[in-house]
Design a protein around this motif. Structure first.
Motif, mmCIF file in Angstrom:
data_model
loop_
_atom_site.group_PDB
_atom_site.id
_atom_site.type_symbol
_atom_site.label_atom_id
_atom_site.label_comp_id
_atom_site.label_asym_id
_atom_site.label_seq_id
_atom_site.Cartn_x
_atom_site.Cartn_y
_atom_site.Cartn_z
ATOM 1 N N UNK A 136 31.939 31.589 52.548
ATOM 2 C CA UNK A 136 32.574 31.399 51.245
ATOM 3 C C UNK A 136 33.023 32.751 50.686
ATOM 4 N N UNK A 137 34.241 32.806 50.202
ATOM 5 C CA UNK A 137 34.767 33.996 49.546
ATOM 6 C C UNK A 137 34.169 34.082 48.140
ATOM 7 N N UNK A 138 33.669 35.257 47.772
ATOM 8 C CA UNK A 138 33.029 35.422 46.465
ATOM 9 C C UNK A 138 33.780 36.467 45.653
ATOM 10 N N UNK A 139 34.079 36.120 44.404
ATOM 11 C CA UNK A 139 34.617 37.077 43.439
ATOM 12 C C UNK A 139 33.561 37.229 42.348
ATOM 13 N N UNK A 140 33.091 38.453 42.170
ATOM 14 C CA UNK A 140 31.930 38.709 41.302
ATOM 15 C C UNK A 140 32.322 39.760 40.273
ATOM 16 N N UNK A 141 32.196 39.431 38.983
ATOM 17 C CA UNK A 141 32.469 40.430 37.958
ATOM 18 C C UNK A 141 31.162 40.922 37.355
ATOM 19 N N UNK A 142 31.107 42.213 37.048
ATOM 20 C CA UNK A 142 29.877 42.807 36.528
ATOM 21 C C UNK A 142 30.181 44.168 35.913
ATOM 22 N N UNK A 143 29.273 44.622 35.081
ATOM 23 C CA UNK A 143 29.326 46.019 34.616
ATOM 24 C C UNK A 143 28.208 46.823 35.274
ATOM 25 N N UNK A 144 27.445 46.184 36.175
ATOM 26 C CA UNK A 144 26.279 46.806 36.795
ATOM 27 C C UNK A 144 26.627 47.326 38.189
ATOM 28 N N UNK A 145 26.562 48.645 38.378
ATOM 29 C CA UNK A 145 26.874 49.195 39.697
ATOM 30 C C UNK A 145 25.774 48.915 40.710
ATOM 31 N N UNK A 146 24.584 48.533 40.268
ATOM 32 C CA UNK A 146 23.556 48.073 41.203
ATOM 33 C C UNK A 146 24.074 46.886 42.013
ATOM 34 N N UNK A 147 24.792 45.990 41.332
ATOM 35 C CA UNK A 147 25.375 44.836 42.012
ATOM 36 C C UNK A 147 26.457 45.291 42.978
ATOM 37 N N UNK A 148 27.333 46.178 42.501
ATOM 38 C CA UNK A 148 28.444 46.656 43.329
ATOM 39 C C UNK A 148 27.950 47.282 44.623
ATOM 40 N N UNK A 149 26.950 48.138 44.518
ATOM 41 C CA UNK A 149 26.493 48.847 45.721
ATOM 42 C C UNK A 149 25.768 47.907 46.678
ATOM 43 N N UNK A 150 25.226 46.803 46.151
ATOM 44 C CA UNK A 150 24.435 45.908 46.989
ATOM 45 C C UNK A 150 25.280 44.985 47.845
ATOM 46 N N UNK A 151 26.358 44.409 47.278
ATOM 47 C CA UNK A 151 27.008 43.338 48.027
ATOM 48 C C UNK A 151 28.534 43.398 48.089
#
Length: 366
Positions: free
Chosen positions: A194-209
């Motif tokens: 599944x293609x995922x589009x994820x919005x966040x202000x947390x770079x912890x999320x960005x670096x993880x996935x």
């Protein structure tokens, strides 16, 4: 192959006499099977942008394409069929509070036109996928935040979507639970494609996935690219500010009065490089003292970005040679100002109110 394309998408809101440009001529593509992130500070337009993908927010201008087909003007049954292909996970879980976990998922199955005879089996499959097999008859109020988000994910997957949109899906959770949800989403991406589009202000999320990422500011995409490359060498001031907030190494205020003599330098490296051999070599070659005062290393996937604050002391000539050697062998080099550090430490100290100074009578309160 591109599965989502936003072509010059803009969204304008009108509040009384005010005109708000929430999204401003955004162009981006999301490839089949990737986890694509959209990051930015609050108010950047991230949520509005991601809602244009399933037309919960219809663009004022521009086009939304799925698999190359323009869906911007879709209505009625065509729009309902499109939305079956796109699951949505909300920050606030958005569950129906007065029905069970099973009934929350059945709600999505009923809306998707699943035959009643298949509801039970599909609910069991989804709860097994998110690790909540025993919670079918529970109510949302009896679940933890992480469990509620797992139910939200199961419901979003009910109709076997090809795309999953995540609107700040971990920001309401503690760090450990957020990590578990990210692991689950990564597994869903890998196992189900599944293609995922994820919005966040947390770079912890960005670096993880995130595989790739776009940075938003004031409704615009200001920078986008491979996650490690973008955060390893940010070009736009907004991206640099996000990275600095996350990777920056601030010296603890209590260390500032006793800092050793010498130049204070912030060094940053990325990838397979390491600073320890470089520091040792510079110290030996130029006969200087190099003290590591503070350090931080973050991994984006398997690649590291590290930051160190060091002091370099020695004779003038040796010190200048050592500093040049350091500067030539790192990708980011910044001299720190002792006076500015001392002033910041003093401001931090003034903000601390000792608990022993609680007023004991009305006169002291005044």
């Amino acid at each position: 192959m591109s599965v989502i394309t936003l072509d010059d998408v803009s969204v304008v809101f009108h509040e009384g006499k005010r005109t708000i440009q929430a999204v401003n001529n955004v162009n981006l593509t999301v490839n089949q099977g990737e986890i694509f992130g959209i990051v930015g500070f609050s108010g950047a337009g991230k949520s509005t942008l991601v809602r244009t993908i399933n037309l919960l927010e219809r663009p004022t201008s521009g086009r939304v394409l799925l698999d190359g087909r323009d869906i911007t003007q879709a209505r009625g049954r065509e729009l309902r069929d499109i939305r079956k292909r796109i699951g949505f996970i909300f920050q606030s879980f958005n569950l129906i509070g007065n029905v069970t976990v099973e009934e929350n998922i059945i709600f999505a199955l009923r809306a998707g036109g699943w035959p009643r005879a298949e509801w039970k089996q599909r609910v069991s499959e989804l709860l097994a996928l998110v690790g909540l097999e025993s919670k079918a008859s529970s109510y949302p109020s009896s679940l933890s935040g992480g469990q509620r988000q797992r139910v939200s994910i199961a419901r979003a997957l009910a109709n076997k979507p090809e795309i999953l949109l995540c609107d700040e899906a971990t920001s309401a959770l503690d760090l450990e639970t957020a990590g578990e949800i990210l692991d689950l989403l990564r597994r869903i991406n890998h196992e189900l494609g599944i293609t995922i589009v994820f919005i966040t202000h947390q770079l912890d999320v960005a670096k993880s996935i995130f595989d790739r990422v776009a940075v938003m500011e004031h409704g615009r995409i200001v920078e986008q690219g491979n996650t490690f490359d973008l955060f390893g060498d940010p070009q736009h001031p907004t991206t640099r500010a996000l990275v600095e907030r996350y990777l920056g190494v601030g010296l603890p205020a209590q260390l500032v009065p006793d800092l050793p003599a010498g130049d204070l330098i912030e060094l940053r490296y990325k990838g397979d490089s390491a600073l320890e051999p470089l520091i040792s070599q510079v110290a030996r070659t130029w006969n200087v003292s190099v003290n590591v005062l503070h350090a931080n290393v973050e991994y984006f996937g398997t690649q590291a970005i590290g930051t160190l604050v060091v002091s370099v002391d020695g004779t003038d000539e040796a010190r200048q040679n050592a500093l040049r050697a350091l500067q030539d062998n790192v990708f980011s080099y910044r001299e720190l100002d002792r006076a500015a550090l001392a002033a910041a430490a003093e401001r931090d100290a003034e903000r601390v109110v000792p608990v022993t100074q609680t007023p004991t009578n009305e006169g002291e309160r005044r």
